[in-house]
Enzyme design. Structure first.
Site, PDB file in Angstrom:
ATOM      1  N   ILE A   1       7.067  54.316  13.369  1.00  0.00           N
ATOM      2  CA  ILE A   1       6.116  55.286  13.993  1.00  0.00           C
ATOM      3  C   ILE A   1       5.759  56.368  13.311  1.00  0.00           C
ATOM      4  O   ILE A   1       6.449  56.971  12.566  1.00  0.00           O
ATOM      5  CB  ILE A   1       6.734  55.872  15.226  1.00  0.00           C
ATOM      6  N   CYS A   2       4.450  56.675  13.355  1.00  0.00           N
ATOM      7  CA  CYS A   2       3.813  58.042  12.804  1.00  0.00           C
ATOM      8  C   CYS A   2       2.799  58.522  13.601  1.00  0.00           C
ATOM      9  O   CYS A   2       2.720  57.814  14.865  1.00  0.00           O
ATOM     10  CB  CYS A   2       3.425  57.654  11.414  1.00  0.00           C
ATOM     11  N   ARG A   3       1.852  59.318  13.078  1.00  0.00           N
ATOM     12  CA  ARG A   3       0.946  59.942  13.958  1.00  0.00           C
ATOM     13  C   ARG A   3      -0.235  58.721  14.454  1.00  0.00           C
ATOM     14  O   ARG A   3      -0.542  58.720  15.627  1.00  0.00           O
ATOM     15  CB  ARG A   3       0.072  61.044  13.324  1.00  0.00           C
TER      16      ARG A   3
END
Lengths: 562, 562
Positions: free
Chosen positions: A525-527
């Site tokens: 997950i990231c932005r």
């Protein structure tokens, strides 16, 4: 040759003008039931809202234009009241004189459009409940909005006050194109607006998570949004206020109600003529716009069209296809072999400072059709180079065939640069592009207008990374198990984090691989998905099982209903 | 595997990042002569002008980003001073320490870019003459513009005045992209700007009549335009003012001079490595971005590329293709079979409130190549529905193959909606579209964004009408004889008329055919070509010989130089 065209707006008017250009000698009669031909029905909500000030601006061409420039016998307030296909005649009623005449045709073109749905609910005929289809509709809505509410109750004469109290509360029923355009324009006029929509999303042609972004703009601009609720009826209080009653038992007071539930093809004339009606309730035509009667053609919102991507029959009320169909009917009538290639549903709608656009098909439609050979990606790039002022983020969803990479559909929302991107996707779908073609698209770039890697390229790269297995994807709404790895910075996590996710910021990942499990699928997950992709590449090459969470935290927030 | 990448901007930086994603184990060394990597060189003029306020905004990624996120050995102020292709080594000079080291490579990627041309003219090294290529270039230009001119002559210390007198007069030499962007940004800063261009038009890649529209914006914004004049030298007056001397003998005073004559591929390294240089003076590469040495790749502005439409070798300094090339080199180095499909020269440039864009080839190039199998059309549609406020006219020139209708190029200028249209044309060219495909394009339309018939459709319809012989075309600059018929209204003629043209307004044409000759070619004129087309249709069907004057009076005005 005598051609009678019934309906003088988009499809009919295009057909008439094209017919004259192709055949100077044809006798052309165009009849229109309403008072105007060739008017800009797409502009009606903006006339109500005041952006288009003058009613006359909406009249693109007049009866006189058709007579003088095109030598077309053009008659308004003239309605077809009978059709005899065997005799090739229509009966016309002149609404000015009441006179009924019979006219013979060699070819008949039906362009009656689609009528706003007006369900037989209790109170539906109360004053103050309007649909938006014609210039007179817009006129009476404007008049209704401008009138003095105090007059309604006789209050002015009682108190002697001269203050004009105008309509303040509007209820718009239906969150499709016209509904949303009316909401925006009523807000623009200063009204408090409630939007009631039976479904769990506005803009039914969109996928729900993209529609949720639209809903945020509604809420941001003060619209009271009532999803998952249908209208049960209407009533009027003693002071003249309308009340909209809903299935869930709510009561919404209103000084004006706009019905924008949808439209239904006008098929009365087609039935009169005995031509085939399709399974969706529209007039059935072949690719030459010919009905089941070889001398009767039909065009515009009243006909069923083939969806260009899915091949399904569908009803699409859009001006572009209607105009193309009108031209094609004229071509075919004059002996040319033009074909309608179907519609890909390209559309765009202004949502306050933003625009939402789509082309091709959606996840929703593919799922309904039982299709599984597709993948979807999300991205949130800047509308133009981030270092140049005014860049806004664009939300893009792209759907493509898993087996061969063919582009199936795109949905784009943003406050800048949306038309540029949706049109590239639209051209790509028309030409059967794959996402590999789109990776190589050479689109216009200078800092005020785009990026060296345009959002369209970027979308295609993300999609191609997936298909090439460089980036296995997972989606928030279809994850059951796995090890959640968040590669954002601690500062970002402080704002919002995902329960249960382990945080290793991307720059530290290579040094901290020993903290990760080798037996579990690692969901990264990231932005927005970009750093997660970088992390996924590291993990895969180091022998881990890893997937990138499509669209990262930004996609997650879309899945939460507005 | 060890890969050395020389040059850390667009092509080099893209290559490095992609390489790491594809091969976690590769040893990657990226060296950059200047102080920054991955900076936004396209933003430099806007930083000079102030739209991009902070220099730091231009630094898209830093050495640190490359080290931390990509584990790339990234060195700035590090120059390649020697290459031995047989030994596969490069000699690197560290400009901070002066130290020279030798590094071995398995694969070498050259991305040195192109250098601004600085002709050896008298006075070229006088202070105040600048090129715009790097962040430090922009910085010293800003400093020069901000300094106090009075200090130059010691006037402040003499008079004791504290008034700061900044640079007021700028001369920009060269009317290409960078020249025009610098002109706009210097005007934005309040300078008086003179633009000197050796050719008879600005924007050399455009056809001259489209460039003339750009010139009008220059003049409108007060730019002193000096076309058809080259620079002969520079001199400095006693008070420190620069003077630009031209071939025609003129003298232009200046407080600052910007050299934007063009760029030349940096081939010193390639020559050092002994790889082939092409006929245009750029590094010759194959479609995999490989030079004549199989272990040396080259990307970006330094290489020659195949023009996608004409197949000719050409030099194209554009960021989009440079980025794609960097990715492709990385793909190929890691064993993938990626290919560069060539460039179609898609570009866009902001011209004050307008934008000029192009894609594909031009009439100029085709004529130089001796091509005759092409036709051109002009049109001037509204950027969106005319009835919705803010519509602006767009000037469009489209070039297509006469024999099969294939789209060859498009040039678009306007104050609204240009990116939307040029990108549709760009996608169309990539996919080998014909104008018949483009007639059927289904592009986004709502009143604020387009028209039911988008300008792109409209262009294709005009083109197709020509190829189908529905509308034989003629052009202002290739008409020798014929009967000129102007079908505009008398009110329009009162403003501007064509000498020798007979006026019959379109609505009267059918009744006045007897006034027209049957033995001569009738050349029909109106404002933009639309009514002339209608008239041509009437005339042809009534047995006359008729042609439509492409683009009408609006095209005529473009052929007159600014």
């Amino acid at each position: 040759m005598k051609v009678i065209i019934v309906g003088g707006v988009a499809g009919g008017a295009s057909c008439a003008a094209r017919l004259r250009r192709l055949d100077e000698n044809a006798e052309i009669l165009m009849v229109e039931r309403g008072p105007y031909v060739s008017y800009a029905n797409c502009g009606l909500p903006y006339h109500v809202g005041g952006a288009i000030e003058k009613e006359s601006s909406l009249l693109v061409a007049t009866e006189q234009t058709f007579r003088e420039q095109f030598a077309i016998d053009c008659r308004t307030r003239c309605e077809v009241v009978g059709i005899s296909a065997p005799e090739k005649t229509v009966q016309l009623k002149n609404h000015a004189t009441g006179e009924v005449t019979t006219e013979h045709y060699d070819k008949l073109v039906l362009s009656p459009g689609a009528a706003p749905i007006r369900p037989p609910l209790p109170g539906i005929d109360l004053p103050g409940i309007f649909s938006v289809r014609t210039v007179p509709d817009a006129r009476i809505i404007r008049e209704w909005l401008d009138r003095d509410l105090a007059d309604r109750t006789g209050m002015n004469s009682y108190t002697g006050y001269q203050t004009v109290v105008k309509a303040q509360r509007a209820v718009v029923i239906g969150g499709g194109f016209i509904g949303l355009e009316m909401v925006e324009n009523l807000i623009h006029r200063g009204l408090e607006v409630t939007l009631i929509e039976k479904l769990n999303q506005v803009m039914p042609p969109l996928d729900p998570e993209m529609a949720h972004l639209v809903e945020r703009y509604m809420i941001k601009h003060g619209v009271k949004l009532e999803l998952n609720d249908g209208v049960a009826g209407f009533q009027q209080t003693a002071d003249g206020t309308l009340e909209v009653l809903t299935s869930s038992g709510k009561k919404h007071p209103a000084d004006i109600v706009i019905l924008a539930i949808g439209v239904r093809p006008e098929t009365a004339l087609a039935k009169m003529a005995g031509v085939e009606i399709g399974q969706r309730g529209g007039i059935r035509v072949d690719e030459h716009m010919r009905t089941s009667d070889p001398d009767i053609f039909a065009v515009g919102d009243a006909v069923e069209v083939k969806d260009f991507v899915t091949g399904q029959w569908s009803l699409v009320a859009l001006a572009g296809p209607a105009n193309r169909q009108g031209r094609i009917a004229a071509d075919v009538i004059t002996g040319r072999n033009s074909r309608f290639r179907g519609t890909q549903g390209t559309s765009i709608c202004q949502i306050f400072e933003a625009a939402i656009a789509q082309t091709g098909t959606t996840e929703k439609v593919l799922t309904q059709l039982g299709e599984t050979d597709f993948e979807k990606i999300y991205l949130y790039p800047n509308s133009h180079a981030g270092y140049y002022p005014g860049a806004k983020y664009i939300a893009i969803k792209v759907i493509f065939k898993k087996s061969n990479g063919r582009l199936l559909g795109a949905q784009v929302l943003g406050e800048d640069g949306v038309p540029k991107r949706i049109d590239s996707f639209a051209m790509a779908i028309q030409m059967g592009c794959t996402i590999y073609d789109l990776e190589e698209a050479e689109l216009s770039y200078a800092p005020p207008f785009g990026s060296a890697k345009d959002p369209v390229n970027f979308a295609a790269m993300v999609a191609a990374d997936t298909l090439r297995s460089d980036m296995p994807l997972c989606h928030w709404n279809s994850v059951d198990s796995g090890f959640l790895l968040d590669v954002r910075s601690p500062a970002e996590l402080a704002v919002e984090s995902v329960p249960g996710a382990v945080n290793i910021p991307l720059p530290q990942l290579r040094a901290r691989l020993n903290e990760l499990p080798r037996d579990k699928e690692i969901l990264v997950i990231c932005r927005s998905g970009q750093r997660a992709y970088y992390a996924t590449r590291i993990l895969l090459q180091k022998g881990f099982k890893a997937q990138t969470m499509a669209g990262g935290m930004l996609s997650r927030s879309m899945l939460v209903e507005a």
